[in-house]
Design a protein around this motif. Sequence first.
Motif, short mmCIF file in Angstrom:
data_model
loop_
_atom_site.label_atom_id
_atom_site.label_comp_id
_atom_site.label_asym_id
_atom_site.label_seq_id
_atom_site.Cartn_x
_atom_site.Cartn_y
_atom_site.Cartn_z
N HIS A 231 -25.04 30.14 26.33
CA HIS A 231 -24.90 28.54 25.99
C HIS A 231 -23.86 28.39 27.00
O HIS A 231 -23.04 29.12 27.73
CB HIS A 231 -24.40 28.25 24.54
CG HIS A 231 -23.24 29.07 24.16
ND1 HIS A 231 -23.11 30.42 23.67
CD2 HIS A 231 -21.64 28.92 24.14
CE1 HIS A 231 -21.66 30.75 23.33
NE2 HIS A 231 -21.20 29.98 23.86
N LYS A 232 -23.53 26.84 27.11
CA LYS A 232 -22.68 26.59 28.24
C LYS A 232 -20.96 26.51 27.78
O LYS A 232 -20.81 25.81 26.61
CB LYS A 232 -23.01 25.19 28.74
CG LYS A 232 -24.32 24.90 29.48
CD LYS A 232 -24.44 23.63 30.13
CE LYS A 232 -24.64 22.48 28.96
NZ LYS A 232 -24.83 21.10 29.62
N VAL A 233 -20.20 27.14 28.60
CA VAL A 233 -18.77 27.29 28.20
C VAL A 233 -17.87 27.22 29.34
O VAL A 233 -18.31 27.54 30.51
CB VAL A 233 -18.53 28.77 27.67
CG1 VAL A 233 -17.16 28.62 27.13
CG2 VAL A 233 -19.44 29.24 26.85
N VAL A 234 -16.94 26.17 29.19
CA VAL A 234 -16.19 25.88 30.40
C VAL A 234 -14.76 26.80 30.03
O VAL A 234 -14.25 26.67 28.93
CB VAL A 234 -15.78 24.59 30.51
CG1 VAL A 234 -15.47 23.61 29.48
CG2 VAL A 234 -14.98 24.18 31.75
N ASN B 55 -24.00 30.13 32.99
CA ASN B 55 -23.62 29.40 31.96
C ASN B 55 -22.13 28.94 31.75
O ASN B 55 -21.73 28.36 30.83
CB ASN B 55 -24.25 30.16 30.75
CG ASN B 55 -25.50 30.19 30.49
OD1 ASN B 55 -26.46 29.18 30.62
ND2 ASN B 55 -26.16 31.30 30.17
N GLU C 208 -18.31 27.90 33.56
CA GLU C 208 -17.57 27.41 34.53
C GLU C 208 -16.12 27.69 34.40
O GLU C 208 -15.54 27.26 33.30
CB GLU C 208 -17.76 25.54 34.50
CG GLU C 208 -18.92 25.25 34.98
CD GLU C 208 -19.50 25.59 36.47
OE1 GLU C 208 -18.66 25.90 37.28
OE2 GLU C 208 -20.83 25.49 36.79
N TYR D 265 -16.70 17.77 31.01
CA TYR D 265 -17.40 18.77 30.22
C TYR D 265 -17.93 18.64 28.72
O TYR D 265 -18.99 19.09 28.48
CB TYR D 265 -16.37 20.03 30.31
CG TYR D 265 -16.53 20.57 31.59
CD1 TYR D 265 -17.64 21.58 32.18
CD2 TYR D 265 -15.37 20.41 32.41
CE1 TYR D 265 -17.49 21.71 33.49
CE2 TYR D 265 -15.43 21.05 33.83
CZ TYR D 265 -16.26 21.71 34.21
OH TYR D 265 -16.29 22.14 35.63
N ARG E 253 -21.11 16.71 28.73
CA ARG E 253 -22.29 17.48 29.24
C ARG E 253 -22.58 18.83 28.19
O ARG E 253 -23.15 19.94 28.50
CB ARG E 253 -22.00 18.46 30.58
CG ARG E 253 -22.15 17.05 31.65
CD ARG E 253 -21.54 17.67 33.05
NE ARG E 253 -21.79 16.60 33.93
CZ ARG E 253 -21.08 15.35 34.13
NH1 ARG E 253 -20.30 15.05 33.09
NH2 ARG E 253 -21.41 14.45 35.11
N TYR F 171 -20.59 21.27 27.08
CA TYR F 171 -19.92 22.52 27.01
C TYR F 171 -19.04 22.80 25.76
O TYR F 171 -18.35 22.10 25.30
CB TYR F 171 -18.87 22.49 28.31
CG TYR F 171 -20.02 22.68 29.58
CD1 TYR F 171 -19.85 24.05 30.12
CD2 TYR F 171 -20.43 21.82 30.44
CE1 TYR F 171 -20.44 24.29 31.31
CE2 TYR F 171 -21.35 22.07 31.43
CZ TYR F 171 -21.29 23.23 32.03
OH TYR F 171 -22.14 23.63 33.05
N GLN F 172 -18.77 24.00 25.48
CA GLN F 172 -17.92 24.51 24.61
C GLN F 172 -16.63 24.98 25.29
O GLN F 172 -16.83 25.16 26.63
CB GLN F 172 -18.31 25.62 23.92
CG GLN F 172 -19.30 25.33 22.82
CD GLN F 172 -20.18 26.52 22.11
OE1 GLN F 172 -19.40 27.54 22.08
NE2 GLN F 172 -21.10 26.35 21.58
#
Length: 340
Positions: free
Chosen positions: A139-142, A303, A305, A329, A332, A334-335
Amino acid sequence: MKRVKLLLAGALFSVGLMGLSTGCFNRTAQGNIYVKQEKTKSSDHKDATKADSSKKSHKSSIAVSSSSQTSQSSSSESSTSVSSHISSQASATSTVVVTPPPTISVQSGTNHIASANSYAYSAATVHTEMTGTPTTINHKVVFLTFDDGVNTSMTPRVLSVLQKYGVHATFFIVGNTINPTTAPVLRQEYDSGHGIAIHSFTHQYHFNAPGNSGAALQEYQQTLAAMKNVLGANFDSKVWRYPGGHMSWRGLADSDAKLNAQGITWMDWNAAVGDALGSSGPKTAQAMLQYHAASITAFPQSNVEVVLIHDAVGKELSLAILPQIIQYYQQRQYQFGILS
């Protein structure tokens, strides 16, 4: 092949964004590879060190009050936290109102408190994911990362913004900034659920010099010792960032091997706001946001950033755009994670 792509991405990032030919990073061609070379010591770091150093010289091991040491051994600790209000135009010497934090549950052998476990990610896994290689992160994580602290003027204001938006970050601390004056701020970073990482002790750029491969591990150990004096003997951090970033230098293989043997992961970034570039960097909030958006495209898609920002004294523009970076973020989906 993925390593080649990552190096190419780093090269494109070096030469393709915002005309980065001068400033904190000087970019010079060496063969077909463009290498980012920082000055021997950045003016921002010197300002931060000057602003927060005591009259006596820094030592690798600092003394803190006996009451602070006593609190470190307790599973419930109390310290001060920064207020949730901030003015992007405030001076570096603005007064910060503090309020008591919630009860803290500490844990041994990590760089964060127990409540951060749900959003803490292995730095080694994130490092791999950044290359475009699939990992368990699906999943998307920043990861917001702040370099060059700790200090008593900018760092508390950054903490205030993070608190306001309910997100967490990883702070890459320069060891020689830790002293009795800045110790409460370091304590606050930890108690607030952020990750604490190491950005060398001296912030000099000599780790790739011939015969100097052990310097990185030595400075890691110096900084960790200083952190333990503030955060307790059970604190540990295995996350390291070279001054200037690993991508800036050649000849780090031996240094990397010594760090790796101790379970330490070096971390670069794959997004940035351009606040390390001095006079050649963005001059307005809009330009900084544009720089950030462009930087993401210079690296392999993944996934995660990992965003490079600085909390050094004087980084007012970075502070001013921090809410917009967070919102970028959030919008979008992001977690927000920390590196562990």
